[in-house]
Design a protein around this motif. Structure first.
Motif, PDB file in Angstrom:
ATOM      1  N   THR A 190       0.811  -1.217   0.000  1.00  0.00           N
ATOM      2  CA  THR A 190       0.000   0.000   0.000  1.00  0.00           C
ATOM      3  C   THR A 190       0.838   1.257   0.000  1.00  0.00           C
ATOM      4  N   THR A 191       2.108   1.135   0.401  1.00  0.00           N
ATOM      5  CA  THR A 191       2.968   2.312   0.381  1.00  0.00           C
ATOM      6  C   THR A 191       3.884   2.311  -0.834  1.00  0.00           C
ATOM      7  N   ALA A 192       3.610   1.395  -1.791  1.00  0.00           N
ATOM      8  CA  ALA A 192       4.445   1.344  -2.994  1.00  0.00           C
ATOM      9  C   ALA A 192       4.439   2.691  -3.681  1.00  0.00           C
ATOM     10  N   GLY A 193       5.598   3.138  -4.038  1.00  0.00           N
ATOM     11  CA  GLY A 193       5.701   4.406  -4.726  1.00  0.00           C
ATOM     12  C   GLY A 193       5.978   5.569  -3.797  1.00  0.00           C
ATOM     13  N   LEU A 227       4.873  15.984  -5.553  1.00  0.00           N
ATOM     14  CA  LEU A 227       4.254  14.671  -5.701  1.00  0.00           C
ATOM     15  C   LEU A 227       3.540  14.220  -4.432  1.00  0.00           C
ATOM     16  N   THR A 228       2.329  13.718  -4.611  1.00  0.00           N
ATOM     17  CA  THR A 228       1.593  13.062  -3.539  1.00  0.00           C
ATOM     18  C   THR A 228       1.182  11.685  -4.020  1.00  0.00           C
ATOM     19  N   MET A 229       1.510  10.660  -3.252  1.00  0.00           N
ATOM     20  CA  MET A 229       1.104   9.307  -3.594  1.00  0.00           C
ATOM     21  C   MET A 229      -0.126   8.927  -2.777  1.00  0.00           C
ATOM     22  N   ALA A 280       6.017   7.942 -16.241  1.00  0.00           N
ATOM     23  CA  ALA A 280       5.793   7.699 -14.814  1.00  0.00           C
ATOM     24  C   ALA A 280       6.983   6.955 -14.213  1.00  0.00           C
ATOM     25  N   LYS A 281       7.460   5.944 -14.914  1.00  0.00           N
ATOM     26  CA  LYS A 281       8.609   5.174 -14.422  1.00  0.00           C
ATOM     27  C   LYS A 281       9.857   6.035 -14.350  1.00  0.00           C
ATOM     28  N   LEU A 282      10.035   6.884 -15.341  1.00  0.00           N
ATOM     29  CA  LEU A 282      11.191   7.779 -15.362  1.00  0.00           C
ATOM     30  C   LEU A 282      11.168   8.723 -14.160  1.00  0.00           C
ATOM     31  N   ALA A 283       9.961   9.098 -13.745  1.00  0.00           N
ATOM     32  CA  ALA A 283       9.805   9.997 -12.598  1.00  0.00           C
ATOM     33  C   ALA A 283       9.832   9.239 -11.271  1.00  0.00           C
ATOM     34  N   GLY A 284       9.925   7.902 -11.337  1.00  0.00           N
ATOM     35  CA  GLY A 284       9.972   7.106 -10.120  1.00  0.00           C
ATOM     36  C   GLY A 284       8.617   6.751  -9.554  1.00  0.00           C
ATOM     37  N   LEU A 285       7.567   6.870 -10.364  1.00  0.00           N
ATOM     38  CA  LEU A 285       6.212   6.572  -9.896  1.00  0.00           C
ATOM     39  C   LEU A 285       5.903   5.101 -10.157  1.00  0.00           C
ATOM     40  N   GLU A 286       5.622   4.370  -9.102  1.00  0.00           N
ATOM     41  CA  GLU A 286       5.364   2.937  -9.244  1.00  0.00           C
ATOM     42  C   GLU A 286       3.963   2.549  -8.778  1.00  0.00           C
ATOM     43  N   GLY A 287       3.260   3.461  -8.156  1.00  0.00           N
ATOM     44  CA  GLY A 287       1.917   3.170  -7.663  1.00  0.00           C
ATOM     45  C   GLY A 287       0.929   4.225  -8.103  1.00  0.00           C
ATOM     46  N   THR A 288      -0.345   3.978  -7.812  1.00  0.00           N
ATOM     47  CA  THR A 288      -1.401   4.919  -8.177  1.00  0.00           C
ATOM     48  C   THR A 288      -2.354   5.100  -7.005  1.00  0.00           C
ATOM     49  N   SER A 331      -3.248   7.718 -13.079  1.00  0.00           N
ATOM     50  CA  SER A 331      -4.286   6.888 -12.471  1.00  0.00           C
ATOM     51  C   SER A 331      -4.511   5.583 -13.219  1.00  0.00           C
ATOM     52  N   ASP A 332      -5.242   4.694 -12.548  1.00  0.00           N
ATOM     53  CA  ASP A 332      -5.546   3.351 -13.050  1.00  0.00           C
ATOM     54  C   ASP A 332      -7.024   3.110 -12.741  1.00  0.00           C
ATOM     55  N   PHE A 333      -7.824   2.801 -13.763  1.00  0.00           N
ATOM     56  CA  PHE A 333      -9.264   2.672 -13.575  1.00  0.00           C
ATOM     57  C   PHE A 333      -9.673   1.486 -12.703  1.00  0.00           C
ATOM     58  N   GLU A 334      -8.745   0.572 -12.434  1.00  0.00           N
ATOM     59  CA  GLU A 334      -9.067  -0.579 -11.600  1.00  0.00           C
ATOM     60  C   GLU A 334      -8.467  -0.463 -10.194  1.00  0.00           C
ATOM     61  N   CYS A 335      -7.831   0.652  -9.910  1.00  0.00           N
ATOM     62  CA  CYS A 335      -7.187   0.882  -8.616  1.00  0.00           C
ATOM     63  C   CYS A 335      -8.205   1.443  -7.626  1.00  0.00           C
ATOM     64  N   SER A 336      -8.357   0.779  -6.472  1.00  0.00           N
ATOM     65  CA  SER A 336      -9.369   1.200  -5.497  1.00  0.00           C
ATOM     66  C   SER A 336      -9.059   2.575  -4.899  1.00  0.00           C
ATOM     67  N   PHE A 337      -7.774   2.883  -4.682  1.00  0.00           N
ATOM     68  CA  PHE A 337      -7.409   4.193  -4.143  1.00  0.00           C
ATOM     69  C   PHE A 337      -7.646   5.286  -5.188  1.00  0.00           C
ATOM     70  N   CYS A 338      -7.477   4.929  -6.455  1.00  0.00           N
ATOM     71  CA  CYS A 338      -7.773   5.881  -7.540  1.00  0.00           C
ATOM     72  C   CYS A 338      -9.259   6.199  -7.555  1.00  0.00           C
ATOM     73  N   LYS A 339     -10.078   5.189  -7.274  1.00  0.00           N
ATOM     74  CA  LYS A 339     -11.528   5.404  -7.230  1.00  0.00           C
ATOM     75  C   LYS A 339     -11.883   6.378  -6.108  1.00  0.00           C
ATOM     76  N   VAL A 340     -11.246   6.222  -4.955  1.00  0.00           N
ATOM     77  CA  VAL A 340     -11.506   7.133  -3.832  1.00  0.00           C
ATOM     78  C   VAL A 340     -11.169   8.557  -4.236  1.00  0.00           C
ATOM     79  N   PHE A 341     -10.009   8.734  -4.866  1.00  0.00           N
ATOM     80  CA  PHE A 341      -9.616  10.079  -5.293  1.00  0.00           C
ATOM     81  C   PHE A 341     -10.588  10.622  -6.332  1.00  0.00           C
TER      82      PHE A 341
END
Length: 238
Positions: free
Chosen positions: A48-51, A211-213, A194-202, A82-92
């Motif tokens: 859950t803290t990935a990224g 940046l806010t994860m 996203a990978k170049l910027a070091g973003l691994e999660g959504t 964002s990712d349409f199947e990510c539950s935290f993305c849905k909350v946001f």
């Protein structure tokens, strides 16, 4: 009589011993279970803290193909990976972003860019990303964006086809766009950036480089936005 009493005493001792062994076994089992649960919780915490181990500030290059809200000359830019199947993305998307949009985007104070970051372990995320990019081609990205997040548990091609047929899209053009994977390269470009910027999660939300994860509170994002607005223009009315 003595033999009977001895037998009863021996039986009682045997039962007591068995009970003691069972208690010791249960204590050991509970301790082992707690240890296992602790390990699982640590792994889940890691997931859950990935990224989160990413730089506080990142640079995201503008992309003309990305869905946008708000004026081009806004003092503050928010980029949402964002990712349409990510539950935290849905909350946001369903609980936090509508408030931010009402207070800042609709008043022309900030510009929002949406970028795709479908995670590999979400089987429907890439399909949904491609469909949304095709909807963007007809000016319907944000409508499909809201629909997909509200119906996240039912993501599928039939669900998207049904939405397209009832939302005044050129359905033949829309379906052809999806079948031809017209925007796969655009989505791959977003993922690479996203990978170049070091973003691994959504979700990964970048506000003027900050940046806010994850789906933090509305107040967290509002505070960041207001600080950036105050830097850019003292007369901005929020």
């Amino acid at each position: 009589m003595k033999l009977s009493k001895l037998s009863e005493t021996g039986l009682s001792q045997l039962i007591g011993t068995i009970q003691l062994v069972l208690i010791i076994f249960l204590i050991g089992y509970v301790l082992n279970l707690n240890t296992q649960l602790s390990r699982i919780n640590k792994k889940l915490a890691g997931i859950t803290t990935a990224g989160k181990k990413t730089p506080d500030r990142v640079v995201i290059n503008p992309d003309k193909q990305s869905p946008v809200l708000g004026p081009d000359d806004a003092a503050v830019t928010m980029t949402i990976f964002s990712d349409f199947e990510c539950s935290f993305c849905k909350v946001f998307a369903t609980e936090i972003f509508p408030e931010l949009k009402s207070k800042y985007v609709d008043k022309g104070l900030i510009k929002v860019n949406f970028r795709h970051l479908p995670l590999a372990f979400h089987k429907n995320a890439l399909m949904a990303a491609e469909a949304s990019a095709c909807a963007n081609e007809q000016g319907k990205f944000w409508a499909l964006h809201d629909y997909l997040f509200k119906n996240q548990s039912m993501l599928s091609t039939p669900l998207i086809d049904q939405w397209a047929s009832t939302n005044k899209l050129d359905t033949a053009r829309f379906k052809g766009c999806i079948i031809d994977h017209k925007y796969t390269s655009k989505i791959e470009k977003d993922i690479a950036e996203a990978k170049l910027a070091g973003l691994e999660g959504t979700p990964a939300i970048v506000i003027n480089g900050q940046l806010t994860m994850g789906a933090r509170t509305y107040e967290h994002f509002a505070d960041l936005i207001e600080k950036e607005l105050s830097k850019a223009c003292a007369d901005c009315k929020i």
